[in-house]
Design a protein around this motif. Structure first.
Motif, short mmCIF file in Angstrom:
data_model
loop_
_atom_site.label_atom_id
_atom_site.label_comp_id
_atom_site.label_asym_id
_atom_site.label_seq_id
_atom_site.Cartn_x
_atom_site.Cartn_y
_atom_site.Cartn_z
N LYS A 1 8.87 1.97 -10.51
CA LYS A 1 8.24 0.66 -10.57
C LYS A 1 7.25 0.46 -9.42
CE LYS A 1 11.97 -1.69 -13.05
NZ LYS A 1 12.97 -2.79 -13.01
N SER A 2 7.47 1.18 -8.34
CA SER A 2 6.56 1.04 -7.19
C SER A 2 5.25 1.80 -7.39
CB SER A 2 7.24 1.55 -5.92
OG SER A 2 7.62 2.92 -6.08
N ALA A 3 5.20 2.68 -8.38
CA ALA A 3 3.99 3.47 -8.63
C ALA A 3 2.97 2.64 -9.39
CB ALA A 3 4.33 4.74 -9.40
N VAL A 4 1.71 2.93 -9.18
CA VAL A 4 0.62 2.22 -9.85
C VAL A 4 -0.20 3.23 -10.65
CG1 VAL A 4 -1.45 0.82 -9.56
CG2 VAL A 4 0.52 0.46 -8.06
N LEU A 5 -0.28 3.03 -11.97
CA LEU A 5 -1.07 3.89 -12.85
C LEU A 5 -2.37 3.18 -13.21
CD1 LEU A 5 0.11 6.10 -15.77
CD2 LEU A 5 -1.81 4.53 -16.13
N THR A 6 -3.48 3.88 -13.05
CA THR A 6 -4.80 3.32 -13.36
C THR A 6 -5.50 4.19 -14.40
OG1 THR A 6 -4.98 2.50 -11.09
CG2 THR A 6 -7.00 2.56 -12.41
N PRO A 7 -5.65 3.72 -15.65
CA PRO A 7 -6.38 4.51 -16.66
C PRO A 7 -7.85 4.66 -16.28
CG PRO A 7 -5.07 2.76 -17.68
CD PRO A 7 -5.10 2.48 -16.21
N LYS A 8 -8.41 5.84 -16.54
CA LYS A 8 -9.81 6.11 -16.24
C LYS A 8 -10.63 6.35 -17.52
CE LYS A 8 -9.53 5.93 -11.75
NZ LYS A 8 -10.23 4.90 -10.97
N THR A 9 -10.07 7.10 -18.46
CA THR A 9 -10.74 7.39 -19.72
C THR A 9 -9.71 7.34 -20.83
OG1 THR A 9 -12.33 8.85 -18.62
CG2 THR A 9 -12.12 9.07 -21.00
N LYS A 10 -10.07 6.66 -21.93
CA LYS A 10 -9.14 6.57 -23.06
C LYS A 10 -9.92 6.74 -24.36
CE LYS A 10 -7.36 2.49 -22.50
NZ LYS A 10 -6.44 1.35 -22.75
N ALA A 11 -9.52 7.70 -25.18
CA ALA A 11 -10.13 7.88 -26.50
C ALA A 11 -9.18 8.68 -27.37
CB ALA A 11 -11.47 8.60 -26.39
N ASN A 12 -8.91 8.17 -28.56
CA ASN A 12 -8.06 8.90 -29.50
C ASN A 12 -8.85 10.03 -30.15
OD1 ASN A 12 -5.79 7.33 -29.05
ND2 ASN A 12 -6.31 5.86 -30.66
N ALA A 13 -8.13 10.96 -30.75
CA ALA A 13 -8.76 12.06 -31.48
C ALA A 13 -9.65 11.50 -32.59
CB ALA A 13 -7.70 12.97 -32.07
N SER A 14 -10.73 12.21 -32.89
CA SER A 14 -11.68 11.73 -33.90
C SER A 14 -11.98 12.83 -34.90
CB SER A 14 -12.98 11.26 -33.23
OG SER A 14 -13.61 12.33 -32.55
N LEU A 15 -12.53 12.42 -36.05
CA LEU A 15 -12.74 13.38 -37.14
C LEU A 15 -13.84 12.89 -38.06
CD1 LEU A 15 -11.40 16.00 -38.39
CD2 LEU A 15 -10.15 14.44 -39.89
N THR A 16 -14.68 13.82 -38.51
CA THR A 16 -15.67 13.57 -39.56
C THR A 16 -15.18 14.23 -40.84
OG1 THR A 16 -17.53 13.42 -38.01
CG2 THR A 16 -18.06 13.95 -40.30
N ALA A 17 -15.23 13.53 -41.94
CA ALA A 17 -14.67 14.02 -43.20
C ALA A 17 -15.30 15.35 -43.61
CB ALA A 17 -14.88 12.99 -44.30
N SER A 18 -14.45 16.30 -44.01
CA SER A 18 -14.92 17.63 -44.38
C SER A 18 -15.76 17.62 -45.66
CB SER A 18 -13.73 18.58 -44.56
OG SER A 18 -13.04 18.76 -43.34
N ASP A 19 -15.57 16.60 -46.51
CA ASP A 19 -16.31 16.56 -47.77
C ASP A 19 -17.60 15.75 -47.65
OD1 ASP A 19 -15.25 14.04 -47.53
OD2 ASP A 19 -14.26 14.01 -49.49
N SER A 20 -17.99 15.36 -46.43
CA SER A 20 -19.24 14.61 -46.25
C SER A 20 -20.44 15.53 -46.47
CB SER A 20 -19.30 14.00 -44.85
OG SER A 20 -19.34 15.02 -43.86
#
Length: 395
Positions: free
Chosen positions: A292-311
């Motif tokens: 609880k004494s630790a401090v986490l600071t996010p720097k970069t956040k992005a989920n996995a991404s995908l372009t449709a194979s049938d495009s």
């Protein structure tokens, strides 16, 4: 246009990031574009973070590449890293693979298409700061509405037979652990070590890494194909790279003296997230496994991404690769991140395909095969033709 010579010329113009000064290489590319007959605009960022884009951004297809490169020391190179040395087979130098070779292939293909006399259905964007996260490059162009959602091919180096249609997510964060100092001779009876807290956290991260995320049938097919391509020529098991969270505690520092129980310890973490893994959910879970004494600071956040194979974009790129190489091309996904994720979030259909010797990327004796540069130019030209045909059909 001689694609190998153009690649060599680009390598000779230093654009290391850091510091990220791309003014000279952007001006050179602008002159090439103007020579082809494509009006262009340079955006001026702080400390020389310049991008060059085609003035018209109305194309159905955007061809894009980054013009910054990671730095190189002279030590260990067969030829100086910024020599742009050309022999019978290769072009050598920093950026040959990542990714001035791809930029050269784009420009050569566009020149060839321009010579064919058709109205070009493409826009161009050569960006800075990809190696630094894209704040002054692609992300700047998106924020200023200087590029607009469409199909986009990024000339990042990939295996020769497969375009990359998806990237894993990325999550970077810092953690500051806080302990209770004391005399080292009394530890662990008295005092609480921030360094030991960090060690315990990293031990738990191994458990998080061992978790396998289940995929859809379509995604599983893409992953299996990607494992096969990535693992060609060696016996390593690449399955975890695509299905699990990969993590790297890149920087850790802590403690005040060797005879003091550490009061402070800082950790910088890089994680790559598979499809089906939500970044915010993982961060919440991580926060529940640090003190609880630790401090986490996010720097970069992005989920996995995908372009449709049938495009259309993916199918026509695979068709062009198949025609040039005489094979059946199928798309793959990648474990690393690129500008593609920001473009997909902004509504672009994005894929990566480009030339290069992947084993030398960011390394010593970086190089690109001349034959592959020529084949990439041909593939890009065929893709441009596909979009030209669409334009004709809609007139």
């Amino acid at each position: 246009m001689n694609v190998a010579k153009l690649c060599s010329d680009l390598i000779k113009i230093r654009s290391d990031n850091p510091p990220g000064d791309t003014r000279e290489v952007a001006e050179y590319i602008r002159s090439v574009m103007e020579g082809i007959g494509i009006p262009s605009t340079i955006t001026n960022g702080p400390n020389g973070h310049d991008n060059v884009i085609s003035t018209s951004q109305k194309g159905r297809l955007l061809l894009s590449g980054h013009i910054d490169v990671v730095p190189a020391l002279n030590d260990g190179w067969t030829y100086p890293p910024y020599s742009g040395k050309i022999d019978e087979t290769w072009v050598y130098g920093r950026g040959a693979t990542d990714m001035k070779g791809g930029c050269a292939a784009i420009l050569s293909a566009v020149a060839r298409a321009k010579d064919a006399g058709d109205e070009l259905p493409v826009s161009l964007a050569f960006v800075c700061d990809e190696e630094g996260g894209g704040k002054y490059g692609t992300r700047y162009l998106l924020e200023k509405n200087l590029i607009h959602p469409c199909d986009v091919l990024i000339a990042e180096p990939t295996p020769a037979h497969a375009p990359a249609v998806g990237q894993k997510g990325v999550c970077r964060f810092d953690v500051e652990f806080a302990g209770t100092p004391g005399h080292s001779s009394l530890y662990p009876l008295f005092g609480e070590s921030a360094v030991t807290q960090a060690m315990d956290f990293l031990a738990w991260m191994k458990k998080l890494h061992s978790r396998v995320y289940q995929q859809t049938a379509e995604m599983e097919e893409l992953i299996e194909h990607s494992i096969q391509i990535t693992g060609e020529g060696n016996t390593a098991d690449y399955g975890p790279i695509f299905r699990q969270i990969m993590y790297n505690p890149g920087v850790i520092s802590g403690g005040e003296r060797v005879n003091i129980v550490a009061q402070k310890c800082s950790l910088m973490m890089d994680m790559r997230l598979p499809w089906g893994c939500d970044c915010d959910e993982v961060l919440d879970e991580i926060c529940s496994h640090i003190p609880k004494s630790a401090v986490l600071t996010p720097k970069t956040k992005a989920n996995a991404s995908l372009t449709a194979s049938d495009s259309f974009l993916v199918q026509k790129t695979c068709d062009a690769i198949g025609e040039v190489y005489g094979i059946t091309s199928r798309p793959m996904v990648q474990w690393a991140a690129s500008d593609a994720r920001a473009l997909r979030l902004a509504g672009f259909r994005a894929l990566e395909y480009g030339p290069g010797d992947l084993s030398t990327m960011h390394g010593l004796n970086e190089r690109v095969m001349i034959d592959q540069l020529k084949k990439c130019e041909d593939i890009y030209f065929r893709l441009i033709q596909s979009y030209t045909d669409i334009t004709k059909d809609t007139l």
